[in-house]
Write a protein that holds these residues in place. Structure first.
Motif, PDB file in Angstrom:
ATOM      1  N   LYS A   5       0.827  -1.214   0.000  1.00  0.00           N
ATOM      2  CA  LYS A   5       0.000   0.000   0.000  1.00  0.00           C
ATOM      3  C   LYS A   5       0.857   1.259   0.000  1.00  0.00           C
ATOM      4  N   ASN A   6       2.008   1.196   0.674  1.00  0.00           N
ATOM      5  CA  ASN A   6       2.867   2.371   0.805  1.00  0.00           C
ATOM      6  C   ASN A   6       4.006   2.402  -0.210  1.00  0.00           C
ATOM      7  N   SER A   7       3.976   1.495  -1.166  1.00  0.00           N
ATOM      8  CA  SER A   7       5.082   1.391  -2.130  1.00  0.00           C
ATOM      9  C   SER A   7       4.999   2.478  -3.194  1.00  0.00           C
ATOM     10  N   SER A   8       6.130   2.706  -3.851  1.00  0.00           N
ATOM     11  CA  SER A   8       6.170   3.678  -4.950  1.00  0.00           C
ATOM     12  C   SER A   8       5.340   3.190  -6.138  1.00  0.00           C
ATOM     13  N   GLU A   9       5.250   1.861  -6.288  1.00  0.00           N
ATOM     14  CA  GLU A   9       4.434   1.303  -7.372  1.00  0.00           C
ATOM     15  C   GLU A   9       2.959   1.651  -7.182  1.00  0.00           C
ATOM     16  N   MET A  10       2.469   1.511  -5.939  1.00  0.00           N
ATOM     17  CA  MET A  10       1.064   1.814  -5.678  1.00  0.00           C
ATOM     18  C   MET A  10       0.791   3.304  -5.860  1.00  0.00           C
ATOM     19  N   ALA A  11       1.703   4.143  -5.397  1.00  0.00           N
ATOM     20  CA  ALA A  11       1.534   5.585  -5.574  1.00  0.00           C
ATOM     21  C   ALA A  11       1.488   5.947  -7.058  1.00  0.00           C
ATOM     22  N   MET A  12       2.339   5.299  -7.837  1.00  0.00           N
ATOM     23  CA  MET A  12       2.362   5.543  -9.278  1.00  0.00           C
ATOM     24  C   MET A  12       1.057   5.093  -9.927  1.00  0.00           C
ATOM     25  N   MET A  13       0.555   3.918  -9.549  1.00  0.00           N
ATOM     26  CA  MET A  13      -0.696   3.409 -10.113  1.00  0.00           C
ATOM     27  C   MET A  13      -1.859   4.351  -9.804  1.00  0.00           C
ATOM     28  N   CYS A  14      -1.961   4.789  -8.558  1.00  0.00           N
ATOM     29  CA  CYS A  14      -3.051   5.692  -8.167  1.00  0.00           C
ATOM     30  C   CYS A  14      -2.978   7.000  -8.946  1.00  0.00           C
ATOM     31  N   GLN A  40      -0.845  -8.730  -6.640  1.00  0.00           N
ATOM     32  CA  GLN A  40      -1.039  -8.187  -5.298  1.00  0.00           C
ATOM     33  C   GLN A  40      -1.271  -6.672  -5.342  1.00  0.00           C
ATOM     34  N   TYR A  41      -0.501  -5.994  -6.180  1.00  0.00           N
ATOM     35  CA  TYR A  41      -0.680  -4.554  -6.329  1.00  0.00           C
ATOM     36  C   TYR A  41      -2.070  -4.247  -6.889  1.00  0.00           C
ATOM     37  N   LEU A  42      -2.470  -4.988  -7.909  1.00  0.00           N
ATOM     38  CA  LEU A  42      -3.755  -4.732  -8.549  1.00  0.00           C
ATOM     39  C   LEU A  42      -4.917  -5.014  -7.594  1.00  0.00           C
ATOM     40  N   HIS A  43      -4.829  -6.097  -6.832  1.00  0.00           N
ATOM     41  CA  HIS A  43      -5.901  -6.454  -5.892  1.00  0.00           C
ATOM     42  C   HIS A  43      -6.109  -5.342  -4.861  1.00  0.00           C
ATOM     43  N   MET A  49      -8.114   1.303  -2.740  1.00  0.00           N
ATOM     44  CA  MET A  49      -7.792   2.655  -3.168  1.00  0.00           C
ATOM     45  C   MET A  49      -9.015   3.317  -3.812  1.00  0.00           C
ATOM     46  N   PRO A  50      -9.286   4.583  -3.491  1.00  0.00           N
ATOM     47  CA  PRO A  50     -10.458   5.250  -4.077  1.00  0.00           C
ATOM     48  C   PRO A  50     -10.420   5.289  -5.604  1.00  0.00           C
ATOM     49  N   GLU A  51      -9.222   5.396  -6.171  1.00  0.00           N
ATOM     50  CA  GLU A  51      -9.107   5.410  -7.640  1.00  0.00           C
ATOM     51  C   GLU A  51      -9.544   4.082  -8.250  1.00  0.00           C
ATOM     52  N   GLY A  52      -9.415   3.002  -7.484  1.00  0.00           N
ATOM     53  CA  GLY A  52      -9.757   1.675  -7.995  1.00  0.00           C
ATOM     54  C   GLY A  52     -11.227   1.487  -8.294  1.00  0.00           C
ATOM     55  N   LYS A  53     -12.084   2.322  -7.714  1.00  0.00           N
ATOM     56  CA  LYS A  53     -13.531   2.185  -7.926  1.00  0.00           C
ATOM     57  C   LYS A  53     -13.942   2.537  -9.347  1.00  0.00           C
ATOM     58  N   LYS A  54     -13.045   3.155 -10.083  1.00  0.00           N
ATOM     59  CA  LYS A  54     -13.367   3.559 -11.453  1.00  0.00           C
ATOM     60  C   LYS A  54     -12.956   2.505 -12.481  1.00  0.00           C
TER      61      LYS A  54
END
Length: 202
Positions: A5-14, A40-43, A49-54
């Motif tokens: 959740k706190n990774s740079s990959e997740m921040a980039m995806m969001c 795991q990142y996608l799940h 993540m709020p962005e994931g709802k779209k």
């Protein structure tokens, strides 16, 4: 879960995915095949993540099927393909032809993920040759691009270039660039110094 959740990959995806979904009335499909490199990142992105709802995840039977589906007609004319560097990437050609042909209005964001090869056992995954780290995706896709403005290719190397990558990708998405490819480099390809040395032995 917290490190992801706190990774740079997740921040980039969001950051990037949020920009990609701006103004869309329908959920944007994310095509993939639940590869261990990114699932795991996608799940967590989709569930927490709020962005994931779209977005809506569409899991193909194989990477090949996922690559084919991203070339079909999309609800908002856009989609995301999450893919690893082995089978699916070799099947993406016809989809790219579909996206890059016609009179515009189509856009695909391709996220290429690689395994992290830190321990010796990591080099012996069942679906890839031992001791090989292929990185052919971006180079292969360039063969299908007709003109330079039609595509943007970037390498994501973690926190060290996250801000620059997000800015470049978001600009390309806003301008309607048909093909945007983010090559998510694995841990062993980040923050390293390549040394070409010569040692006298006698």
């Amino acid at each position: 879960i917290e490190p992801i959740k706190n990774s740079s990959e997740m921040a980039m995806m969001c950051n990037i995915f949020g920009k990609f979904a701006e103004g869309c009335q329908h959920k944007i499909p994310i095509y993939g095949c639940s590869a261990f490199e990114y699932i795991q990142y996608l799940h967590i992105f989709l569930e927490e993540m709020p962005e994931g709802k779209k977005f809506q995840y569409v899991c193909g039977r194989t990477d090949i099927q996922a690559a084919h589906m991203c070339g079909m007609k999309q609800p908002e004319g856009k989609c995301i393909l999450m893919i690893n560097d082995v089978y699916g990437i070799n099947s993406i050609g016809e989809s790219l032809r579909s996206v890059l042909s016609g009179f515009g209005g189509k856009q695909v964001l391709v996220m290429i993920w690689h395994p992290t090869l830190i321990k010796v056992i990591d080099h012996f995954h069942l679906h890839r040759p031992p001791m090989v780290w292929p990185n052919l995706g971006p180079e292969l896709m360039k063969y299908y691009v007709r003109k330079e403005p039609d595509a943007v290719f970037v390498d994501f190397a973690g926190a060290q270039n996250s801000e620059r990558v997000c800015a470049k990708v978001n600009t390309a998405l806003e301008e309607g660039t048909p093909l945007v490819c983010v090559n998510v480099l694995p841990e062993q390809e980040r923050a390293f110094v390549s040394l070409d040395i010569r040692v006298k032995t006698g």
